[in-house]
Design an enzyme around this catalytic site. Sequence first.
Site, PDB file in Angstrom:
ATOM      1  N   ARG A 143     111.569  95.330  19.933  1.00  0.00           N
ATOM      2  CA  ARG A 143     111.995  94.604  18.741  1.00  0.00           C
ATOM      3  C   ARG A 143     110.857  94.645  17.724  1.00  0.00           C
ATOM      4  O   ARG A 143     109.682  94.759  18.087  1.00  0.00           O
ATOM      5  CB  ARG A 143     112.319  93.149  19.073  1.00  0.00           C
ATOM      6  N   LYS A 167     111.884  87.337  23.651  1.00  0.00           N
ATOM      7  CA  LYS A 167     112.548  86.120  23.209  1.00  0.00           C
ATOM      8  C   LYS A 167     112.484  85.044  24.286  1.00  0.00           C
ATOM      9  O   LYS A 167     112.581  85.334  25.478  1.00  0.00           O
ATOM     10  CB  LYS A 167     114.016  86.419  22.880  1.00  0.00           C
ATOM     11  N   HIS A 236     115.256  97.987  13.695  1.00  0.00           N
ATOM     12  CA  HIS A 236     116.324  97.723  14.659  1.00  0.00           C
ATOM     13  C   HIS A 236     117.181  98.960  14.886  1.00  0.00           C
ATOM     14  O   HIS A 236     117.703  99.165  15.985  1.00  0.00           O
ATOM     15  CB  HIS A 236     117.183  96.557  14.181  1.00  0.00           C
ATOM     16  N   ARG A 239     115.509 100.958  17.444  1.00  0.00           N
ATOM     17  CA  ARG A 239     115.740 100.330  18.756  1.00  0.00           C
ATOM     18  C   ARG A 239     117.136 100.689  19.260  1.00  0.00           C
ATOM     19  O   ARG A 239     117.318 100.991  20.435  1.00  0.00           O
ATOM     20  CB  ARG A 239     115.563  98.817  18.627  1.00  0.00           C
ATOM     21  N   HIS A 262     117.400  92.085  27.203  1.00  0.00           N
ATOM     22  CA  HIS A 262     118.602  91.290  26.968  1.00  0.00           C
ATOM     23  C   HIS A 262     118.810  90.310  28.113  1.00  0.00           C
ATOM     24  O   HIS A 262     118.803  90.707  29.285  1.00  0.00           O
ATOM     25  CB  HIS A 262     119.840  92.195  26.871  1.00  0.00           C
ATOM     26  N   TYR A 271     126.494  99.075  23.557  1.00  0.00           N
ATOM     27  CA  TYR A 271     126.076 100.469  23.400  1.00  0.00           C
ATOM     28  C   TYR A 271     127.003 101.446  24.111  1.00  0.00           C
ATOM     29  O   TYR A 271     126.927 102.649  23.875  1.00  0.00           O
ATOM     30  CB  TYR A 271     124.649 100.648  23.931  1.00  0.00           C
TER      31      TYR A 271
END
Length: 296
Positions: A143, A167, A236, A239, A262, A271
Amino acid sequence: MSAATEAFLAMLAAERGASANTLAAYRRDLAQAEEAIGDLAAADRDAVARLAQAWGALAPASVARKASAIRQFFGFAIDEGWRADDPSGALPAPRARRPLPKVLGHADIAALFARAELEAAGEEPQAVRTLALIELLYGSGLRASELVGLPLVAVPRDAPFLTIAGKGGTTRLVPVGARALAALSRWLAVRPGAPASRYLFPSKGKVPHLTRVRLFQLLKALAVRAGLDPARISPHVLRHAFATHLLEGGADLRVLQTLLGHADISTTQIYTHVDAARLVALVNSRHPLATRATSD
């Protein structure tokens, strides 16, 4: 903002490990709601229902995000004993369609890297830095916030892995390919600010490291010089390209989930749409019935 919403934000930071960006988004959404209907801790169902009108011009995804923040706040308020009821049922509940990720083709990636490599050939620090940045974005799927905030200690020494603080304060190991390692070595050789700065990509400004905005600008400028539409290029997007191209190459979805950091596999599953053509071709070529002639 009210004391109650400030307490809620403090809880997100302390107990859930919310990042600065996440906290800023929650603060903005809650502050705007309180501007519209007053103290959320005291708001009744009718007041909450008025938010639908205040959000009338917003996209469904924005409404869904704001409503989620307020629902979480009301849950917190009930847990704290500040109120006995939950008026969040009056919030609008639009079905936000998750947008498909922008995807760069292999030719676009090749053009972007060809330009970056050409400019870095003279070992000019800014050009070498740009090459290292795109190698890590596309080669490791980081990220933007993870990349610009990388500390020097995260750089691999004995093993080809980066230690990433993602995150929610979660930590993961991300493999670094040979190309990215070579680009990192070149950057470390010309990197200014050593040893004063503890960041891999230091900045001379008020922020101690390269900002996400500056990273965005660097990629846009590189895209223009590479003859690509800058509107199609962002951290992004690179990514996304990392994830898409790995999936095309046969990567397992669970492995991809781990690499991207994730928390939920459903986020990674978006994806799979890009691989539809390959899957159809696979069925047509490998299924036992594919070799049988069709009857008239």
